[in-house]
Design an enzyme around this catalytic site. Structure first.
Site, PDB file in Angstrom:
ATOM      1  N   CYS A  81     -24.211-110.315 -39.788  1.00  0.00           N
ATOM      2  CA  CYS A  81     -23.515-111.601 -39.722  1.00  0.00           C
ATOM      3  C   CYS A  81     -24.444-112.784 -39.972  1.00  0.00           C
ATOM      4  O   CYS A  81     -23.981-113.886 -40.261  1.00  0.00           O
ATOM      5  CB  CYS A  81     -22.839-111.768 -38.367  1.00  0.00           C
ATOM      6  N   HIS A 326     -14.208-115.286 -40.766  1.00  0.00           N
ATOM      7  CA  HIS A 326     -15.578-114.777 -40.672  1.00  0.00           C
ATOM      8  C   HIS A 326     -15.912-113.842 -41.836  1.00  0.00           C
ATOM      9  O   HIS A 326     -15.987-112.632 -41.664  1.00  0.00           O
ATOM     10  CB  HIS A 326     -15.759-114.059 -39.331  1.00  0.00           C
TER      11      HIS A 326
END
Length: 381
Positions: A81, A326
């Site tokens: 991430c 995301h």
């Protein structure tokens, strides 16, 4: 020491684009950022491209095939991430070192639907019970409740806040409010996180043009430049009990301490924060990890509206990962875009008045993968 500045930054609206390719999404974001800086790809001396799922396919070079192959060096980055933030930090490092004057950082991802992080089996000690991200962040939330009495309702209020913020962000995947009852009664994914307390898997891309101080002056870009006051990146430090019960907070706490020291500021000096709310429980613990409050006081911050737009320290005014979305490789640079937008007074209805100093934070990894965390402090020039 000379500083590095962001002179162009933008992102595409996060959503789902099954008919497009990853390089095509990246190309759009890159051109938007170049336009924002009033530059072209011919002005750029190096490209840093972040992507997770197609990292082996040289996305950066394929991106240049769409907007102009000028022969510049390309570095492709994958770091869970934290991928986009890693590409951004590598770009910052290269300019700070004096190797380049103008560089481009791009983060991009095309995501499928469904669960992330599953399929790796059961953790050996059974503390987390599953290798999936929802299970890991559920455990983090339950542990916070055990230690501090944090309630299901307090976790849910974070999602209510971020969904409200997203209604003012035209680049957010979802722009719809969710009431506390809707959040708490939505499908339970892994207690205490319901479906509306989990981040959204979307496609997206974001880009930033970074420049040396000399380039900013030479090109007359002072009116749009945002200073990168400090940058820090960490991985998990060794902890004896970490092999059985990993501490996902350690990397963030270490990065926060480093970036505050480097910037010469503290959390009390910040005007806004874009942090990694992959789950509502994650945002809660990161309030404490980033020093926005003392340990055990995060629930109180939520109840008092401190992190809501209009509060003392607004967090995730973009809508956050819970509502904006995301796309792994793009998230870190999208967070930079959001903070820059406020520091330039261009955030419209969601503008944090008088914002001068903002922090971005992303952390990626898992209990059996290690952790990568990047924190940046940005300042109005």
């Amino acid at each position: 020491m000379s500083h590095v500045y962001i002179v162009g930054v933008d992102m595409i609206r996060f959503g789902r684009y099954p008919e497009r390719t990853v390089p095509n999404l990246a190309a759009e974001a890159a051109l938007l950022a170049l336009d924002d800086a009033d530059l072209t790809i011919a002005d750029i001396q190096a490209l840093y491209c972040g992507n997770v799922y197609e990292a082996r396919t040289m996305v950066g070079q394929r991106l240049l095939a769409e907007i102009g192959q000028t022969g510049i060096p390309v570095t492709n980055v994958a770091n869970a991430c934290a991928t986009g933030a890693t590409a951004f930090r590598d770009a910052w490092t290269s300019v700070l070192a004096g190797v380049y004057d103008l560089v481009l950082a791009v983060g991009v991802e095309q995501m499928g639907k469904g669960l992330l992080g599953g399929g790796a089996g059961v953790s050996p000690e059974g503390f987390i019970g599953s290798a999936s991200n929802p299970a890991m962040f559920a455990q983090i939330g339950v542990e916070h409740t055990r230690k501090y009495g944090t309630t299901f309702e307090q976790f849910a209020k974070i999602s209510v806040k971020n969904h409200f913020h997203s209604t003012m962000n035209p680049k957010s995947m979802y722009r719809k409010e969710a009431s506390l009852d809707e959040v708490m009664s939505s499908e339970m994914i892994s207690y205490p996180n319901t479906k509306l307390m989990c981040s959204v898997n979307v496609d997206g891309a974001a880009a930033a043009v970074l420049a040396s101080e000399a380039a900013v002056e030479r090109l007359g870009l002072t009116d749009r430049a945002v200073k990168i006051r400090a940058s820090a990146m960490t991985s998990n430090p060794y902890q004896e009990r970490g092999t059985a019960l990993p501490d996902f907070s350690s990397a963030t706490r270490l990065a926060a301490a480093q970036v505050y020291e480097s910037a010469g500021v503290g959390p009390e000096d910040l005007d806004l924060v874009e942090l990694h709310d992959c789950f509502a429980t994650a945002e809660m613990v990161h309030y404490e990890n980033l020093g926005l409050c003392a340990d055990g006081e995060a629930g109180k911050l939520v109840d008092e509206g401190v992190t809501r737009l209009g509060g003392r320290i607004p967090v995730n005014v973009s809508g956050g990962l819970l509502s904006k979305g995301h796309p792994l490789g793009a998230t870190g640079i999208a967070n930079v875009y959001e903070v820059c937008t406020h520091l330039r007074d261009r955030a419209g209805a969601r503008q944090v008045p008088g914002a001068r100093l903002g922090l971005t934070h992303v952390v990626g990894g898992g209990y059996d993968l290690g952790t990568a965390c990047a924190v940046h402090i940005l300042e109005r020039r």
